[in-house]
Write an enzyme that holds these catalytic residues in place. Structure first.
Site, PDB file in Angstrom:
ATOM      1  N   HIS A   1       0.829  -1.218   0.000  1.00  0.00           N
ATOM      2  CA  HIS A   1       0.000   0.000   0.000  1.00  0.00           C
ATOM      3  C   HIS A   1       0.860   1.265   0.000  1.00  0.00           C
ATOM      4  CE1 HIS A   1      -3.401  -2.646   0.983  1.00  0.00           C
ATOM      5  NE2 HIS A   1      -2.601  -3.189   1.883  1.00  0.00           N
TER       6      HIS A   1
ATOM      7  N   SER B   1      14.670  21.744 -16.163  1.00  0.00           N
ATOM      8  CA  SER B   1      13.478  22.574 -16.266  1.00  0.00           C
ATOM      9  C   SER B   1      13.812  23.860 -17.013  1.00  0.00           C
ATOM     10  CB  SER B   1      12.959  22.920 -14.864  1.00  0.00           C
ATOM     11  OG  SER B   1      12.023  23.979 -14.915  1.00  0.00           O
TER      12      SER B   1
ATOM     13  N   LYS C   1      16.253  21.719 -11.075  1.00  0.00           N
ATOM     14  CA  LYS C   1      15.517  20.486 -11.333  1.00  0.00           C
ATOM     15  C   LYS C   1      16.352  19.447 -12.087  1.00  0.00           C
ATOM     16  CE  LYS C   1      11.828  19.649 -10.600  1.00  0.00           C
ATOM     17  NZ  LYS C   1      10.629  19.988 -11.395  1.00  0.00           N
TER      18      LYS C   1
ATOM     19  N   GLU D   1       9.254   8.588 -16.886  1.00  0.00           N
ATOM     20  CA  GLU D   1       7.862   9.007 -17.032  1.00  0.00           C
ATOM     21  C   GLU D   1       7.345   8.716 -18.436  1.00  0.00           C
ATOM     22  OE1 GLU D   1       8.307  12.706 -13.841  1.00  0.00           O
ATOM     23  OE2 GLU D   1       8.191  13.112 -15.992  1.00  0.00           O
TER      24      GLU D   1
END
Length: 464
Positions: free
Chosen positions: A155, A276, A282, A289
């Site tokens: 979980h 970024s 970043k 992704e």
């Protein structure tokens, strides 16, 4: 006019010609189409259907067309409708009547089925190679970090400590199953429809076994109706691609989480990260992704083909023109995702100190404390309740189980003795999982050896 235009008095409109053409997609199968045509011509000559001179001229002409395509010297014309007509028109223009005899005893129905099966076989092999490369990268990471302890989750909550190597190996087994599905898809495609003609076979004395052997097929499809209408092998390939992409998506989801500041378990190399446009600090896991995102496309390719096939009567229907684009896309996407994932895994840096710090949080020793009591005779359900009280005490005090005193433990049960402290040691907790498939050091070492043996077998399978 089209090569099939004898029955018609006028051509289709420019729009319907473009709408009905599959050439933009199936021109990718030019090599398979030329191989199938070459084998068919040689078989026709061997059976006395055409002359040997014609067969030789056809084979030489097809070889020239293949060379022209591969050197960029071949102009595809949308008026040719598909790769079969494109190659045949060019062949006739090159060698004349001999080229017009190539289609004897053959239909585009068995021709396209042959091309597609040859394509599927080759792509399955490519994907199997990419699969073993990623498994090799996971195994290298597991072998290089045999003793790193990290929190295991259920979980997405801290559950029990596990070895990082154990976690990496979990993905190798997923991918090993993916390999089996790809191998099964390759076997499904490894059957020749050539010689089935449009749907009922042909009156010419074709030797289907000869063309099957020439093209490297393991067997001949025994029913001509099934041969031209079956696309189960593409469903098998698309399904295998979908499941594998789903597994890669799970791996990449964890890489995204692990590379965040909140986890800090790994750092991706610059080669597999982006920055970024506005935030200079970043370092984004964009490629993980992207793999996660591309999974939806591949699953969509499978669903599209299932829906296309669901109500088709026998035998060939134009709907089947829609079979190739999704399968080509699924195979290409999966291969690129596997290559990208392998690069990420190979080059990512592991942060053992952060993993261990998190493994010390979340009462990961709770199950072992309950097992301690159960081994001393307390029913496990009662032991579960006792440890639950101890965890509640820790929450109230803002501490962990290892911070409790012996008196705290004995206040809940007099079965606790001084050796309870050793039950809270992370190394001891992990090492105690000695069952087959467990996270104990010895069990993981055995599992690693097994994973390497399976990988070695599969590497051999790819080339066979």
């Amino acid at each position: 006019m089209a090569l099939w235009s004898g029955r018609f008095t006028e051509s289709v409109s420019e729009f319907t010609q473009r709408f009905g053409a599959s050439l933009p997609v199936d021109k990718a199968l030019y090599a398979q189409d030329i191989a199938g045509s070459t084998a068919h011509a040689r078989m026709l000559a061997a059976q006395g259907v055409i002359s040997q001179d014609d067969a030789d001229a056809i084979a030489a002409g097809l070889a020239r067309i293949k060379e022209r395509i591969e050197t960029g010297d071949f102009a595809f014309d949308i008026n040719d409708e598909d790769i079969h007509m494109s190659v045949e028109r060019a062949l006739i223009a090159d060698i004349g009547d001999a080229g017009a005899r190539l289609h004897t005893g053959r239909s585009r129905n068995d021709q396209v089925a042959t091309d597609t099966r040859l394509f599927a076989k080759a792509r399955c092999t490519d994907l199997m190679e990419a699969n073993v490369a990623l498994r090799r990268a996971l195994i290298v990471q597991a072998e290089a970090h045999p003793d790193i302890i990290m929190p295991g989750y259920t979980h997405l909550q801290h559950a029990q400590p596990v070895l990082f190597a154990h976690h990496m190996l979990a993905y190798t087994w997923m991918l090993a199953r993916d390999f089996e599905r790809l191998a099964a898809a390759r076997r499904a495609a490894d059957a020749s429809p050539l010689g089935s003609a449009a749907l009922a076979g042909t009156t010419y004395p074709l030797d289907r076994q000869m063309t099957a052997e020439a093209l490297g097929f393991a067997r001949v499809i025994p029913n001509s109706l099934d041969a031209v209408s079956d696309r189960d092998f593409l469903l098998d390939l698309s399904y295998a691609c979908s499941v594998s992409c789903m597994h890669l998506s799970r791996l990449c989801e964890e890489i995204v989480l692990w590379s965040s500041a909140e986890f800090g378990f790994v750092e991706l190399s610059d080669a597999f990260s982006t920055g970024s446009s506005i935030m200079p600090q970043k370092k984004n896991p964009d490629f993980a992704e992207l793999i996660r995102g591309k999974t939806g496309r591949v699953v969509g390719d499978l669903v599209a083909l299932l829906v296309t096939m669901k109500a088709l009567p026998l035998a060939y229907n134009k709907d089947l023109q829609e079979d190739k684009e999704g399968a080509i896309d699924a195979a290409k996407t999966l291969e690129e995702c596997l290559v990208c994932a392998a690069g990420m895994v190979e080059t990512m840096s592991i942060k053992p100190e952060n993993m261990r710090a998190q493994a010390k949080k979340g009462y990961l020793a709770a199950t072992d404390v309950a097992d301690y009591l159960a081994k001393k005779g307390m029913p496990f359900r009662r032991a579960h309740e006792v440890v639950g009280h101890l965890v509640l005490l820790c929450e109230q005090r803002g501490c962990d189980l290892e911070d409790l005193t012996l008196a705290d433990f004995q206040a809940e049960s007099d079965l606790f003795e001084a050796d309870i402290v050793s039950s809270l040691d992370l190394e001891a907790i992990v090492a105690a999982r000695t069952t087959i498939g467990g996270t104990g050091n010895a069990a993981v070492a055995e599992q690693l050896a097994q994973a390497k043996a399976v990988l070695s077998t599969d590497e051999t399978t790819v080339s066979n």
